[in-house]
Design a protein around this motif. Structure first.
Motif, short mmCIF file in Angstrom:
data_model
loop_
_atom_site.label_atom_id
_atom_site.label_comp_id
_atom_site.label_asym_id
_atom_site.label_seq_id
_atom_site.Cartn_x
_atom_site.Cartn_y
_atom_site.Cartn_z
N ARG A 251 0.89 -1.38 -0.13
CA ARG A 251 -0.11 0.04 -0.23
C ARG A 251 0.97 1.14 0.11
O ARG A 251 0.30 2.45 0.07
CB ARG A 251 -0.89 0.12 1.29
CG ARG A 251 -1.87 -1.27 1.39
CD ARG A 251 -2.50 -1.30 2.80
NE ARG A 251 -3.14 -2.37 2.75
CZ ARG A 251 -3.45 -3.13 4.05
NH1 ARG A 251 -2.93 -2.44 5.11
NH2 ARG A 251 -4.00 -4.41 4.23
N LEU A 265 -7.25 3.55 4.47
CA LEU A 265 -7.39 2.57 3.57
C LEU A 265 -8.56 2.64 2.74
O LEU A 265 -8.67 2.39 1.62
CB LEU A 265 -7.86 1.07 4.49
CG LEU A 265 -6.68 0.22 4.80
CD1 LEU A 265 -7.35 -0.99 5.66
CD2 LEU A 265 -5.96 -0.37 3.60
N GLN A 268 -7.74 5.17 -0.03
CA GLN A 268 -6.72 4.91 -0.93
C GLN A 268 -7.02 4.37 -2.41
O GLN A 268 -8.25 3.68 -2.35
CB GLN A 268 -5.57 3.88 -0.50
CG GLN A 268 -4.89 4.27 0.59
CD GLN A 268 -4.34 3.52 1.50
OE1 GLN A 268 -3.82 2.10 1.01
NE2 GLN A 268 -3.71 3.48 2.65
N ARG A 270 -6.96 1.94 -4.89
CA ARG A 270 -6.49 0.52 -4.65
C ARG A 270 -5.82 0.07 -6.08
O ARG A 270 -4.99 -1.02 -6.03
CB ARG A 270 -7.59 -0.42 -4.31
CG ARG A 270 -8.31 0.07 -2.93
CD ARG A 270 -9.20 -1.01 -2.40
NE ARG A 270 -9.62 -0.32 -0.82
CZ ARG A 270 -9.68 -1.07 -0.14
NH1 ARG A 270 -10.17 -2.41 -0.05
NH2 ARG A 270 -10.18 -0.57 1.19
N TRP A 273 -2.25 -0.08 -5.34
CA TRP A 273 -1.74 -1.11 -4.45
C TRP A 273 -0.49 -1.94 -5.46
O TRP A 273 -0.96 -2.41 -6.47
CB TRP A 273 -2.60 -1.94 -3.78
CG TRP A 273 -3.28 -1.25 -2.69
CD1 TRP A 273 -3.24 0.06 -2.25
CD2 TRP A 273 -4.52 -1.54 -1.83
NE1 TRP A 273 -3.86 0.43 -1.24
CE2 TRP A 273 -4.78 -0.61 -1.08
CE3 TRP A 273 -5.05 -2.80 -2.11
CZ2 TRP A 273 -6.07 -0.75 -0.18
CZ3 TRP A 273 -6.14 -2.88 -0.84
CH2 TRP A 273 -6.40 -1.92 0.06
N HIS A 307 -8.18 -6.83 3.64
CA HIS A 307 -8.28 -5.74 2.92
C HIS A 307 -7.76 -5.71 1.38
O HIS A 307 -8.36 -5.04 0.40
CB HIS A 307 -7.43 -4.68 3.57
CG HIS A 307 -8.28 -4.39 5.15
ND1 HIS A 307 -9.70 -3.89 5.09
CD2 HIS A 307 -7.91 -4.53 6.26
CE1 HIS A 307 -10.06 -3.74 6.37
NE2 HIS A 307 -8.96 -3.99 7.05
N ARG A 311 -11.52 -5.69 -3.64
CA ARG A 311 -11.34 -4.67 -4.82
C ARG A 311 -11.68 -3.10 -4.46
O ARG A 311 -11.02 -2.19 -4.78
CB ARG A 311 -12.14 -4.95 -5.78
CG ARG A 311 -11.37 -6.07 -6.73
CD ARG A 311 -12.17 -7.00 -7.67
NE ARG A 311 -11.31 -7.83 -8.37
CZ ARG A 311 -10.29 -7.92 -9.27
NH1 ARG A 311 -10.16 -6.47 -9.97
NH2 ARG A 311 -9.74 -8.74 -9.71
N SER A 312 -12.63 -3.09 -3.61
CA SER A 312 -13.12 -1.73 -3.21
C SER A 312 -13.55 -1.84 -1.68
O SER A 312 -13.67 -2.99 -1.23
CB SER A 312 -14.43 -1.38 -3.98
OG SER A 312 -15.43 -2.01 -3.65
N THR A 316 -15.09 -5.46 1.18
CA THR A 316 -14.50 -6.01 2.46
C THR A 316 -15.15 -6.95 3.20
O THR A 316 -16.47 -6.76 3.39
CB THR A 316 -14.06 -4.66 3.27
OG1 THR A 316 -13.40 -3.62 2.56
CG2 THR A 316 -13.01 -5.27 4.35
#
Lengths: 418, 133
Positions: A251, A265, A268, A270, A273, A307, A311-312, A316
């Motif tokens: 991350r 988180l 961000q 993603r 990542w 996490h 994907r979003s 989660t």
């Protein structure tokens, strides 16, 4: 090749070999300082010899042979040594038949074990955590005292003294540089893992800084973690720590917003990542779980993996995260874990579940004046429709935090309560 | 820094894997080298590629896409395998590559290429940078 290029090439070889050489010599002479000196001497000799003769086929064994010869000389010179030096010298003479080939055999057998022994010694619990970190970065990571000082926002003098004292403590305690066996091994290993994670977190906390030495601590810790995973392929917590670091490091490219602020988180992007590190982290976690791991690092890695797999933020797997916090709480009891557990339960099972858990820990001394506690409670109350109470919690949290951006965010949430 | 270490193809590697005793020995030597890389903490990823006869190329020209079947002619420019390493600098990468056992029965080459990093992607107008896709 020019002389400068040859020197560069030799120094690169030396950096690769250095930790293993120190490890092998430290076990023989029972002295980190002397081992470091001998290795340095061997480098000086290599620089002059290899620029004439070229680099030998097995440079590591060559350096070890030279360093061991110097060890014999040093021990013979120094009559004040505590160990019976004649005995060591005999041992060394037998061990070192003067050929690189002879040493190569001995080296390859013991190499991993010696390196591991040095790691365990540098991370021995008789040393403070700071001293362990500094010594590990110095002898295993090969960082200079200046680099370590910059990494820990300390002065070179302080770090140099810390390392000298640590070496002296190791010498006085008469540590053997062996890998501990049996029951002692587990306790000592947790000390090693703690040091590596401490180094990682120093780097992780510093991502926004101007000095690149600090963020590079993450790389250093990951390297140590991978090394350890190579040397201790049967230990679940080693792979747990490695997985945790790889996933957290994935991350790093997404953690900083355009204004330089740290992003959560949820905030961000993603897509930024690092998928390679995520894959490596998930592989290491799978290995840890296959080994039956359910220690603190394995569980924290499993949490990070939840996490990493989403994907979003909406994807989660909160019920899984809540269940993992239930287990983490059992092996690593801490009010902060309890608070995170409450948040996870609120996401999985609704705000009332979160409120119930957070009220159980509201009186914990460690959470007094801890802004995330009222912030979490405010969030649960807000989602439960208890807006007036939520507003009071957000305002309390805003007063407690020292982070201006976070305070503004909390006050905005208070305003949203109407 | 991350580097991709590319084992270049040869006439031999383009013939594909043949299970000879020599190939087995070479494979074992490579396995030991990989262990060393792993224990040094620098190995991120590695794999071998099948010969280009099993590959395809897609040529781009404006809106056109043309698929070309392998094998491809310029053998020495093809890739037969790769590693991904995390090293401190190019000197370290070179020192490690020099330790690699001969990757091919005959003369061959290994190429080391640094990967772009976050910092390389900074546009002047954009402090956030364009990171990995």
């Amino acid at each position: 090749m020019t002389a400068g290029e040859t020197q560069q090439a030799i120094e690169a070889i030396f950096r690769i070999e250095r930790a293993r050489l120190i490890a092998g010599l430290a076990r023989l002479v029972r002295n980190v300082d002397l081992a470091e000196e001998l290795v340095q001497d061997a480098l000086v000799i290599a620089l002059s010899e290899w620029s004439r003769t070229g680099v030998p086929a097995n440079p590591g064994a060559w350096l070890m042979t030279v360093a061991k010869r110097r060890a014999i000389d040093a021990i013979r010179r120094d009559k004040m040594r505590e160990r019976k030096h004649e005995e060591i010298a005999r041992e060394l003479d037998g061990d070192c038949d003067g050929t690189a080939e002879g040493n190569e055999m001995a080296m390859n057998d013991d190499l991993g074990d010696e390196l591991l022994g040095l790691i365990f010694t540098a991370c021995h619990p008789i040393l403070s955590a700071d001293a362990r970190a500094a010594l590990t970065l110095r002898v295993i990571g090969g960082l200079t005292t200046d680099e370590i000082a910059r990494a820990f926002l300390s002065s070179e003098v302080t770090i140099a003294q810390r390392i000298v004292r640590a070496k002296r403590t190791i010498g006085k305690a008469g540590l053997s540089f062996e890998v501990p066996r049996g029951a002692e091994r587990a306790a000592r290993l947790s000390s090693v893992l703690e040091v590596i994670y401490l180094i990682f977190n120093e780097g992780y906390a510093a991502t926004a800084g101007d000095d690149l030495v600090r963020p590079s601590l993450c790389l250093e810790a990951q390297r140590l973690g991978r090394m350890l995973a190579g040397l201790m392929a049967e230990d679940a917590e080693v792979f747990g720590l490695l997985a945790l670091m790889e996933i957290q490091a994935s991350r790093l490219p997404a953690r900083i917003g355009p204004d330089g602020a740290l992003l959560t988180l949820t905030e961000q992007n993603r897509a930024r990542w690092d998928q390679l590190l995520i894959r490596r982290g998930l592989d290491a976690l799978a290995r840890a779980e296959a080994l039956g791991g359910d220690g603190p690092y394995v569980l924290q890695a499993a949490l990070a993996a939840c996490h990493a797999r989403a994907r979003s933020p909406a994807d989660t797997d909160w019920p899984r995260i809540a269940a993992l916090y239930d287990r983490l709480r059992a092996v690593m009891p801490s009010p902060v874990v309890d608070l995170n557990r409450a948040v996870a339960h609120s996401m999985a099972f609704g705000p009332e579940a979160g409120l119930r858990l957070v009220d159980e820990i509201a009186d914990a001394a460690a959470l007094r004046n801890y802004a995330p506690l009222p912030a979490a409670r405010g969030d649960f109350l807000f989602r439960a429709g208890r807006l007036a109470e939520a507003r009071a919690e957000f305002e309390a949290a805003a007063k407690l935090t020292r982070n201006v951006r976070e305070a503004a965010f909390l006050l905005a949430r208070a305003d949203a309560c109407g | 820094m991350r580097v991709m270490v590319l084992v270049k193809a040869t006439e031999d590697s383009e013939k594909g894997f043949v299970p000879t005793p020599e190939a087995k020995e070479a494979m074992e030597a490579m396995g030991r080298f990989n262990d060393e890389l792993r224990n040094a903490g620098i190995l991120l990823d590695a794999d071998g590629l099948k010969p280009s006869s099993q590959g395809k190329r897609v040529a781009f020209d404006g809106p056109r896409r043309t698929v070309i079947d392998g094998p491809f002619a310029e053998t020495r420019e093809l890739v037969a395998g790769f590693w991904l390493w995390e090293v401190k600098d190019m000197d370290e990468a070179v020192a490690w590559v020099k330790r690699c056992p001969n990757p091919m029965p005959g003369p061959s080459e290994i190429e080391i290429r640094p990967l772009y990093e976050m910092a390389d992607w900074q546009w002047e107008s954009d402090a956030g940078g364009h990171g990995n896709p």
